[in-house]
Scaffold this motif. Structure first.
Motif, PDB file in Angstrom:
ATOM      1  N   VAL A 260       6.284  -3.479   4.366  1.00  0.00           N
ATOM      2  CA  VAL A 260       7.636  -3.588   4.943  1.00  0.00           C
ATOM      3  C   VAL A 260       7.677  -3.362   6.455  1.00  0.00           C
ATOM      4  CG1 VAL A 260       8.983  -2.908   2.911  1.00  0.00           C
ATOM      5  CG2 VAL A 260       8.090  -1.142   4.417  1.00  0.00           C
ATOM      6  N   VAL A 261       6.579  -2.876   7.032  1.00  0.00           N
ATOM      7  CA  VAL A 261       6.640  -2.435   8.434  1.00  0.00           C
ATOM      8  C   VAL A 261       7.174  -3.498   9.399  1.00  0.00           C
ATOM      9  CG1 VAL A 261       5.238  -1.676  10.411  1.00  0.00           C
ATOM     10  CG2 VAL A 261       5.040  -0.516   8.214  1.00  0.00           C
TER      11      VAL A 261
ATOM     12  N   ALA B 265     -15.087   9.917   4.762  1.00  0.00           N
ATOM     13  CA  ALA B 265     -14.925  11.369   4.862  1.00  0.00           C
ATOM     14  C   ALA B 265     -13.560  11.802   4.334  1.00  0.00           C
ATOM     15  CB  ALA B 265     -15.064  11.796   6.321  1.00  0.00           C
ATOM     16  N   GLN B 266     -12.655  10.851   4.244  1.00  0.00           N
ATOM     17  CA  GLN B 266     -11.273  11.135   3.854  1.00  0.00           C
ATOM     18  C   GLN B 266     -10.603   9.814   3.510  1.00  0.00           C
ATOM     19  OE1 GLN B 266      -7.935  12.388   6.427  1.00  0.00           O
ATOM     20  NE2 GLN B 266      -9.171  14.211   6.738  1.00  0.00           N
ATOM     21  N   ALA B 267      -9.634   9.820   2.617  1.00  0.00           N
ATOM     22  CA  ALA B 267      -8.959   8.546   2.340  1.00  0.00           C
ATOM     23  C   ALA B 267      -7.619   8.777   1.659  1.00  0.00           C
ATOM     24  CB  ALA B 267      -9.826   7.665   1.453  1.00  0.00           C
ATOM     25  N   TYR B 268      -6.753   7.802   1.823  1.00  0.00           N
ATOM     26  CA  TYR B 268      -5.483   7.775   1.106  1.00  0.00           C
ATOM     27  C   TYR B 268      -5.522   6.562   0.191  1.00  0.00           C
ATOM     28  CZ  TYR B 268      -4.050  10.897   4.813  1.00  0.00           C
ATOM     29  OH  TYR B 268      -3.979  11.948   5.690  1.00  0.00           O
ATOM     30  N   SER B 269      -5.078   6.755  -1.044  1.00  0.00           N
ATOM     31  CA  SER B 269      -5.085   5.615  -1.967  1.00  0.00           C
ATOM     32  C   SER B 269      -3.779   5.591  -2.735  1.00  0.00           C
ATOM     33  CB  SER B 269      -6.284   5.703  -2.900  1.00  0.00           C
ATOM     34  OG  SER B 269      -6.406   7.014  -3.394  1.00  0.00           O
ATOM     35  N   PHE B 270      -3.302   4.387  -2.977  1.00  0.00           N
ATOM     36  CA  PHE B 270      -1.971   4.215  -3.550  1.00  0.00           C
ATOM     37  C   PHE B 270      -1.995   3.123  -4.614  1.00  0.00           C
ATOM     38  CE2 PHE B 270      -1.854   4.776   1.074  1.00  0.00           C
ATOM     39  CZ  PHE B 270      -1.214   6.001   1.172  1.00  0.00           C
ATOM     40  N   LYS B 271      -1.069   3.257  -5.586  1.00  0.00           N
ATOM     41  CA  LYS B 271      -0.804   2.127  -6.475  1.00  0.00           C
ATOM     42  C   LYS B 271       0.063   1.153  -5.710  1.00  0.00           C
ATOM     43  CE  LYS B 271       0.515   4.945 -10.077  1.00  0.00           C
ATOM     44  NZ  LYS B 271       1.159   5.205 -11.362  1.00  0.00           N
ATOM     45  N   TYR B 272      -0.187  -0.133  -5.891  1.00  0.00           N
ATOM     46  CA  TYR B 272       0.664  -1.125  -5.230  1.00  0.00           C
ATOM     47  C   TYR B 272       2.123  -0.901  -5.649  1.00  0.00           C
ATOM     48  CZ  TYR B 272       3.290  -5.315  -4.503  1.00  0.00           C
ATOM     49  OH  TYR B 272       4.302  -6.168  -4.154  1.00  0.00           O
ATOM     50  N   SER B 273       3.010  -0.877  -4.667  1.00  0.00           N
ATOM     51  CA  SER B 273       4.433  -0.658  -4.913  1.00  0.00           C
ATOM     52  C   SER B 273       5.201  -1.867  -4.369  1.00  0.00           C
ATOM     53  CB  SER B 273       4.839   0.629  -4.177  1.00  0.00           C
ATOM     54  OG  SER B 273       6.227   0.785  -4.139  1.00  0.00           O
ATOM     55  N   PRO B 274       5.846  -2.643  -5.242  1.00  0.00           N
ATOM     56  CA  PRO B 274       6.546  -3.850  -4.759  1.00  0.00           C
ATOM     57  C   PRO B 274       7.685  -3.461  -3.813  1.00  0.00           C
ATOM     58  CG  PRO B 274       6.478  -3.737  -7.170  1.00  0.00           C
ATOM     59  CD  PRO B 274       6.026  -2.413  -6.666  1.00  0.00           C
ATOM     60  N   ARG B 275       7.721  -4.074  -2.636  1.00  0.00           N
ATOM     61  CA  ARG B 275       8.760  -3.740  -1.662  1.00  0.00           C
ATOM     62  C   ARG B 275       9.681  -4.932  -1.459  1.00  0.00           C
ATOM     63  NH1 ARG B 275      10.001  -0.333  -2.464  1.00  0.00           N
ATOM     64  NH2 ARG B 275      10.764   0.749  -0.632  1.00  0.00           N
TER      65      ARG B 275
ATOM     66  N   HIS C  20       9.948   4.050   4.185  1.00  0.00           N
ATOM     67  CA  HIS C  20      10.270   2.991   3.212  1.00  0.00           C
ATOM     68  C   HIS C  20       9.014   2.332   2.674  1.00  0.00           C
ATOM     69  CE1 HIS C  20      12.609  -0.793   2.050  1.00  0.00           C
ATOM     70  NE2 HIS C  20      13.347   0.180   1.586  1.00  0.00           N
ATOM     71  N   ILE C  21       7.844   2.916   2.981  1.00  0.00           N
ATOM     72  CA  ILE C  21       6.601   2.190   2.744  1.00  0.00           C
ATOM     73  C   ILE C  21       6.345   1.947   1.249  1.00  0.00           C
ATOM     74  CG2 ILE C  21       4.928   4.123   2.701  1.00  0.00           C
ATOM     75  CD1 ILE C  21       4.328   1.154   4.891  1.00  0.00           C
ATOM     76  N   ARG C  22       6.671   2.939   0.418  1.00  0.00           N
ATOM     77  CA  ARG C  22       6.558   2.761  -1.031  1.00  0.00           C
ATOM     78  C   ARG C  22       7.879   3.161  -1.683  1.00  0.00           C
ATOM     79  NH1 ARG C  22       1.823   4.039   0.947  1.00  0.00           N
ATOM     80  NH2 ARG C  22       2.484   6.176   1.250  1.00  0.00           N
ATOM     81  N   GLU C  23       8.100   2.657  -2.904  1.00  0.00           N
ATOM     82  CA  GLU C  23       9.388   2.869  -3.561  1.00  0.00           C
ATOM     83  C   GLU C  23       9.683   4.357  -3.722  1.00  0.00           C
ATOM     84  OE1 GLU C  23       9.581   1.052  -7.370  1.00  0.00           O
ATOM     85  OE2 GLU C  23      11.749   1.374  -7.561  1.00  0.00           O
ATOM     86  N   LYS C  24       8.638   5.122  -4.108  1.00  0.00           N
ATOM     87  CA  LYS C  24       8.843   6.554  -4.345  1.00  0.00           C
ATOM     88  C   LYS C  24       9.386   7.248  -3.104  1.00  0.00           C
ATOM     89  CE  LYS C  24       5.764   8.447  -7.805  1.00  0.00           C
ATOM     90  NZ  LYS C  24       4.360   8.770  -7.972  1.00  0.00           N
TER      91      LYS C  24
END
Ligand code: SAM
Length: 460
Positions: free
Chosen positions: A168-169, A334-344, A49-53
């Motif tokens: 949301v966690v 060395a590595q990363a995850y990046s996201f657009k802010y997603s309203p929860r 449920h972390i992001r809307e998608k």
């Protein structure tokens, strides 16, 4: 009678672990895991449920499964359809409304009760809903399990008390809870007996771990890492995901002193702007993160850092975004995850002023991802010519090829016989790609142990 079970897992490693444990719980009922849903007697979507998608994907998958379920029931053999995990926890009633053909909806704290739910689903005329946060610990009721192969996940901590304003966690996984030390060590021994050589300790805030020893002594994550590293057969230990403000001196010392602890750390920072970090309620500044990275690298000079970033958090200006790019440049990942802010729903950030328009978010994400990809490529390039220890864990795409993990979490492709899955080998790195390495095995399969995380790499 055997029945087939298909579990589709969305989201984080904790969900991967939970899915494996659900299969363990259902095994005594005769359920055997299968790779496709088509013929399955039971399908579980273990959701995120972390992001809307992530949540929306579940509803479209349910649409597909509905047709499968209808086709199955026409043939006489019904399919039990279940939604588990964080979407189930957050949107239980909504799922029952939008997808009334779903038989069971249960949250991450309830899956030890699956046998009872399966029995109730057989009798009930509507969905069985179980999204309580039960007072008894789920872990006390789980069977030992059949193991997970050469690298295994082990959940040691659940939940979160940090209340980042975007996240949301705390609402889907509940308050922070640490498993007692004896239980974690028993599970680590069990995993090792079942063939695990590498264990990834998991928690939503894994370094908030505080586990009791015989109800008295309190072990932090640094102590726990030492305990798990001492288990016979466990040669590599990792942990994820960490919260920067909870990294303590004992954890840093473990990076310096425990050779089994791999030199790779996923430490989400989210933003490089103090203003945005404060609005996110992150409890650390950008410079505190920079200093923490320095201290960790003093302890373990070849440590490779990974992180998470959110762009377009409400109120993020061009200057704030530039501060994120500056932090990335300063720290080097060395590595990363990046996201657009997603309203929860249910979190404070969607109500904040100055929501960032979608095109601005997209543009910032592309800029940040270019920089992060360049850093990852650079990191991989600097590995060419080094000899790294690699735990071979699965077949490659081509016959005669195996894939393993370097100490720095890169996938490494080598030519090796299938029988060598599970071996820790010395690999000379010959080639670097954007997301993986290629190499040649130069040390024979260990049969015993290779020097874990041999530290042949020094980060400039
Ligand atoms: N323990 C980690 C931390 O330090 O906050 C949280 C891991 S969270 C499960 C995975 C990542 O998803 C977060 O680090 C964050 O970057 C991202 N994330 C969480 N909520 C988000 C939201 N509302 N919009 C976009 N990304 C989000």
């Amino acid at each position: 009678m055997t029945k087939s079970l298909y579990i589709k897992t969305y989201g984080c490693q904790m969900n991967v672990y939970d899915s494996a444990r659900m299969a363990d719980v259902l095994a005594p009922l005769g359920f055997v895991p299968v790779e496709v849903p088509d013929e399955a007697d039971m399908v579980i979507l273990n959701t995120c449920h972390i992001r809307e998608k992530a949540a929306e994907k579940v509803y479209s998958e349910l649409g597909r499964l509905r047709r499968l379920k209808q086709a199955r029931s026409h043939g006489g053999a019904d399919m039990i359809l279940a939604v588990a995990g964080c979407v189930a926890q957050a949107e239980g009633a909504e799922i029952a409304r939008r997808a009334p053909y779903v038989d069971m909806v249960f949250g991450p704290q309830a899956y030890h009760r699956l046998p009872e739910m399966v029995a109730r689903a057989g009798r009930a005329g509507g969905a069985v809903l179980d999204t309580d946060f039960p007072p008894e610990a789920k872990f006390d009721h789980l069977p030992a399990g059949s193991g997970q192969g050469v690298n295994a996940f082990l959940t040691v901590q659940e939940g979160c008390d940090k209340f980042c304003t975007f996240c949301v966690v705390p609402y889907t996984r509940g308050a922070e809870f640490s498993r007692p030390v004896a239980d974690v060590l028993a599970e680590a021994r069990h995993l090792a007996d079942a063939g695990a050589r590498e264990v990834m300790l998991l928690g939503q805030n894994v370094n908030a771990y505080h586990g009791l020893v015989e109800g008295k002594e309190d072990w932090g994550l640094g102590d726990l890492i030492r305990g798990v590293a001492a288990v016979d057969g466990i040669e590599r230990v990792r942990y994820t995901t960490s919260y920067p403000a909870e990294v303590d001196a004992a954890l840093i010392a473990a990076h310096r002193e425990v050779p089994e602890l791999m030199p790779f750390l996923h430490l989400p920072v989210q933003s490089g702007s103090d203003r945005v970090l404060a609005a996110m309620n992150r409890r650390h500044t950008a410079d505190q993160y920079r200093r923490l990275a320095d201290r960790l690298r003093q302890a373990r000079p070849d440590l490779a850092l990974a992180s998470d970033f959110i762009v377009g958090f409400p109120g993020e200006s061009d200057t704030d975004f530039q501060a994120t790019l500056d932090l990335v440049t300063d720290v080097g990942f060395a590595q990363a995850y990046s996201f657009k802010y997603s309203p929860r729903p249910g979190t404070p950030a969607p109500m904040m002023d100055a929501q960032v328009p979608e095109p601005v978010k997209s543009q910032r994400l592309a800029t940040l991802q270019d920089l992060l990809a360049e850093q990852q490529r650079h990191f991989n390039d600097t590995c060419v010519g080094l000899t790294l220890t690699v735990l071979l864990d699965r077949p490659g795409r081509h016959p005669g090829q195996l894939v393993g993990r370097s100490p720095y979490m890169q996938a490494v492709h080598v030519d090796a016989a299938a029988a060598e899955v599970g071996a820790i080998v010395e690999v000379r790195i010959d080639a670097a790609l954007a997301n993986s390495l290629g190499g040649t095995v130069v040390g024979s399969p260990d049969g015993g142990r290779a020097a874990p995380g041999d530290g042949t790499r020094q980060v400039a």
